[in-house]
Design a protein around this motif. Structure first.
Motif, short mmCIF file in Angstrom:
data_model
loop_
_atom_site.label_atom_id
_atom_site.label_comp_id
_atom_site.label_asym_id
_atom_site.label_seq_id
_atom_site.Cartn_x
_atom_site.Cartn_y
_atom_site.Cartn_z
N ASP A 186 0.85 -1.19 0.00
CA ASP A 186 0.00 0.00 0.00
C ASP A 186 0.89 1.24 0.00
OD1 ASP A 186 -1.75 2.07 0.37
OD2 ASP A 186 -2.59 1.33 2.26
N PRO A 187 0.95 1.99 -1.12
CA PRO A 187 1.82 3.17 -1.19
C PRO A 187 1.50 4.23 -0.14
CG PRO A 187 1.04 2.55 -3.37
CD PRO A 187 0.25 1.74 -2.38
N GLU A 188 0.30 4.20 0.43
CA GLU A 188 -0.08 5.20 1.43
C GLU A 188 0.32 4.78 2.84
OE1 GLU A 188 -1.31 8.08 0.41
OE2 GLU A 188 -1.07 7.24 -1.62
N ASP A 189 0.76 3.56 3.01
CA ASP A 189 1.10 3.08 4.35
C ASP A 189 2.55 3.45 4.67
OD1 ASP A 189 -0.14 0.94 6.46
OD2 ASP A 189 2.05 0.76 6.37
N ARG A 190 2.81 3.78 5.94
CA ARG A 190 4.17 4.19 6.31
C ARG A 190 5.16 3.02 6.24
NH1 ARG A 190 6.28 3.96 11.57
NH2 ARG A 190 5.06 2.76 13.06
N ARG A 191 4.66 1.78 6.20
CA ARG A 191 5.54 0.63 6.05
C ARG A 191 5.50 0.07 4.63
NH1 ARG A 191 3.50 -0.08 11.26
NH2 ARG A 191 5.09 -0.22 12.90
N TYR A 192 5.13 0.89 3.68
CA TYR A 192 5.11 0.46 2.28
C TYR A 192 6.48 -0.09 1.89
CZ TYR A 192 4.91 1.00 -2.86
OH TYR A 192 4.96 0.79 -4.22
N ARG A 193 6.47 -1.36 1.46
CA ARG A 193 7.66 -2.08 1.01
C ARG A 193 8.75 -2.16 2.09
NH1 ARG A 193 8.07 -3.57 -4.25
NH2 ARG A 193 10.36 -3.51 -4.12
#
Length: 820
Positions: free
Chosen positions: A118-125
């Motif tokens: 999820d690109p909007e999540d702070r843990r994206y990738r």
């Protein structure tokens, strides 16, 4: 009406998000009171409306966190204390940590996978995303209680955002000890050889401190895989070696560099849809693939599916796993984006050595194998291989999971041990030499270690010792007795006799049988059919074709396959033509025309084998059914030069091909001159194992001397007759398997008629043969027998240590009862 309950929840309920789960349920059902970790699990005091209390308790049972395992819920009505809210309490009782059951490592949960992409999540990738429902557990624990300071995460202080999640009971990461992000947690590390030269040192480490650097490392790793290179990837319990499974040159290079000849590779695919394109997958198998344990699942190859040479040649099954860690999810995702489909994922070690666990070890041990190393700076404190399982048909009971290797995702979950009653000394069971596990007991439960491996080198023995010490410390077990195999040359048995503790010797095949009785809480008696490769017998011979009358305490040898010589001892295992010669000599078939090709293939060794047999030099005798499979495989030319342990029998099963799936009345009756006969008649008339009365001596004991002997001579004569007549090798292989299945059925019928024993257990490595275990189980069930199989342990030697513990504790309990 407002009522109050004290609720005790037992099982894997600590360190898995159970308290916040209960807290959220309490808010949902308007319950007041408290929850805390107690000595015997999780303790709850709940006050609320009677109907809501009932629903609260039901949901605790039905909707527990994925990482937990609720074994028992005890309810007790108590007086109201008029609580006005619900709270999580924190126990400082030191006794609590002594009985805590630690969860195994768990695959990344669906919620974390969604956040990962999820690109909007702070843990994206973020390659180390986790929550209370997933992530590392046992492999990062240094001591109990399970707090961050007691894990390898202690060197990563949480940032304010992670610390807030960690402290919020309503957050999915409440008390998730490995909780972290790009700001405060572990990071990827990246090593490559200078100028692509495997003999050169790896370049200085590249650490991916943020998402941009992390994505850059993953892009380099993906490009390397697509270019046919080999990558070492750090997982939860150690490194994997990975390459493009559709690149024949890459697969071949991995075989050469790893020195892994012949043995099939497991593969990783992105999801179940990708797996279904090349394998047959039923609901049970798909559930296993997607489970939190994420084992390697042995699946039947889809007819017509093409695989590169060297992946799983000649075998009907392929070992498949789905991504388990965030790194694997990211790697598979990016690999698929670049056009890839599947990756080889095999243990990160040099042949026969333990898997490596640290970046430093990988750089040292894997430098001649891996073109690049995708590591990280989170320490692994306990080594774990991948678990390997398959789904088998077990008659009217439907399907069952058969373990091939029990490790990551399952260990160290304890098994119930009814015989380990209070007052009985705690036991350390050393396990066998091959496929070693060990077992530690405490009242009511047994901790079976993860798969350790073959105890044939110093490195594996050191891992065994270190893992033993870690289990004793974590589970607060101080053994007062050691249970060990009778074999005088096993490293584990030698170690046992060097300790300042009493040692109880447990016969190998009794331990196999007792492992099934122990798993199911059965005392016996049972007709224990135990077929494997090697087990030391009280008479000094190598057993492996045994029918025992057994309970948890003792056994008698009811029947055995007649002894066959093993010219050269262990050399006969590595060179099955020697085993074939021993069988031909025993069954007086050396002059059979169809034996000539095998004897010719032996060359000068044939005379050597003959001399060893005649003079009894370096030629142990064995009753092993596993060795009979080796001999049959060699005589049929299926496997004469095995590249790994068990290959002759594995390829003999594979040689059946389509014949394995045909009903008996569909099979051809090739090889008969007297008209067409049914397959069943062929087995009964030509492939029948002879049963003869054994001859006892004055010194014979019930343990070492069987009442009956099973003579496989007629089976081998029929096999050679069919070979001479030009019968298809696959059909002969099917007939050989059915002859062995018929022998099991006859043994069970004889025991039932003579002793009225209806319980039959099937154990030993031979029963990892899918066709044999399914066929025998169906036949016995149809005849009204109760069939016992290993349920949470493999039928191979991976179950022996638990069986040793079962026998030892049962004997100790019996002795204790006698003293009283």
């Amino acid at each position: 009406m407002i009522e109050a309950l004290d609720i005790q929840v037992k099982g894997i309920v600590q360190g898995v998000g159970f308290r916040p789960f209960v807290y959220r349920l309490a808010k949902k059902y308007l319950i007041n009171g408290w929850v805390l970790n107690g000595i015997d699990g999780v303790s709850i005091h709940a006050e609320g409306e009677s109907k809501l209390l009932d629903e609260f308790v039901l949901e605790i049972s039905d909707s527990a966190p994925a990482a937990s395992r609720v074994e028992e819920i005890e309810l007790k009505e108590v007086p109201l204390q008029d609580f006005e809210s619900f709270e999580i309490r924190f126990s400082d009782d030191t006794e609590t940590e002594k009985t805590t059951l630690v969860s195994p490592d768990l695959a990344t949960c669906d919620d974390c996978v969604r956040e990962l992409f999820d690109p909007e999540d702070r843990r994206y990738r973020y390659p180390f995303i986790n929550c209370t429902n997933c992530g590392p557990r046992f492999t990062i624990i240094d001591s109990l209680p399970y707090d961050r300071k007691s894990t390898s995460m202690r060197k990563f202080p949480m940032c304010p955002s992670c610390a807030h999640e960690y402290a919020d009971p309503l957050d999915r990461r409440f008390h998730a000890q490995p909780d972290a992000c790009f700001t405060c947690g572990p990071h990827l590390t990246w090593y490559v050889h200078e100028n692509d030269d495997l003999s050169a040192q790896y370049l200085p480490v590249k650490v991916a401190h943020d998402r941009t650097e992390s994505d850059g490392v993953l892009a380099e790793a993906t490009a390397m895989l697509r270019a046919g290179k080999i990558l070492a990837v750090k997982g939860l319990g150690g490194f994997h070696l990975a390459c493009d499974a559709e690149n024949a040159e890459a697969v071949a290079a991995l075989r050469v560099r790893k020195r892994r000849e012949g043995k099939a590779f497991a593969v990783m695919m992105a999801d179940a849809a990708a797996v279904r394109r090349v394998c047959l997958v039923d609901e049970a198998e798909e559930a296993l693939l997607a489970s939190a344990a994420r084992p390697i699942v042995l699946l039947r190859k889809r007819p017509g599916a093409a695989f590169v040479p060297g992946l799983a040649d000649a075998l009907p099954e392929l070992g498949v796993m789905l991504p388990c860690t965030p790194v694997q999810h990211l790697l598979m995702h990016d690999f698929a984006q670049a056009g890839g489909t599947m990756l080889v994922m095999t243990s990160g070690n040099v042949h026969d050595n333990p898997i490596v666990t640290s970046d430093e070890e990988a750089c040292r041990e894997l430098s001649s194998i891996a073109d690049g190393i995708l590591g990280n700076d989170r320490d692994i404190l306990t080594r774990f291989d991948d678990s390997v399982v398959r789904v088998i048909s077990v008659g009217a009971a439907g399907e069952a999971v058969q373990f091939i290797r029990r490790a990551r995702g399952y260990a160290p979950l304890p098994l119930p041990l009814a015989s380990a009653v209070p007052g009985v000394p705690e036991v350390f069971a050393t396990g066998p030499e091959q496929k070693n596990t060990f077992t530690l007991t405490r009242p009511g439960e047994a901790f079976v270690s993860q798969h350790i491996g073959d105890m044939e080198n110093v490195e594996t023995f050191d891992v065994w010792l270190a893992t033993k010490q870690r289990y004793e410390r974590l589970f607060d077990v101080a053994p007062q007795l050691v249970a060990a195999d009778l074999h005088p040359e096993y490293l584990s048995s030698k170690w046992a006799h060097d300790q300042d503790l009493p040692v109880m010797g447990i016969q190998h095949h009794h331990a196999h049988a007792a492992s099934i009785l122990g798993e199911h809480g059965l005392e016996g008696p049972a007709c224990a059919v135990t077929f494997d490769g090697t087990g030391y017998g009280p008479d000094g011979a190598l057993w492996g074709g045994e029918v025992l009358l057994t309970n948890q305490v003792a056994f008698e040898r009811f029947a055995q396959f007649s002894y066959v010589p093993m010219p050269g001892g262990a050399a006969a295992i590595k060179h099955p033509l020697r085993m074939a010669y021993g069988a031909l000599w025993t069954f007086d078939l050396l002059d059979h025309p169809a034996a000539a090709s095998a004897i010719e293939a032996l060359g000068d060794e044939a005379a050597v084998c003959d001399a060893m047999i005649e003079e009894g030099l370096n030629c142990p005798m064995t009753s092993s059914v596993g060795r009979l499979f080796d001999a049959a495989s060699a005589l049929l030319g299926v496997c004469t030069s095995p590249k790994y342990e068990g290959e002759p029998a594995i390829l003999l099963e594979a040689a059946m091909g389509l014949y394995a799936d045909m009903d008996a009345d569909e099979l051809p009756a090739e090889g008969f001159d007297e008209g067409e006969k049914s397959h069943a008649r062929i087995i009964q008339e030509r492939y029948m194992v002879d049963i003869v009365k054994n001859v006892a001596t004055e010194d014979s004991t019930a343990e070492e001397t069987a009442v009956l002997l099973f003579d496989a001579g007629p089976v081998f004569k029929a096999l050679l007759d069919d070979k001479e007549a030009g019968v298809d090798v696959g059909l002969i292989a099917r007939r050989f398997h059915d002859a062995m299945a018929q022998a099991v059925y006859l043994a069970a019928e004889l025991v039932r008629s003579m002793y009225d024993i209806n319980l039959v257990t099937l154990s030993g490595g031979v029963f990892m043969n899918r066709y044999l275990i399914e066929r025998v189980t169906a036949d016995l069930e149809l005849a009204g027998f109760t069939v016992g199989l290993n349920r949470e342990l493999p039928p191979n030697d991976g179950s022996v240590s638990f069986g040793q513990a079962v026998v030892a504790t049962a004997r100790l309990a019996q002795e204790g009862a006698g003293e009283k």
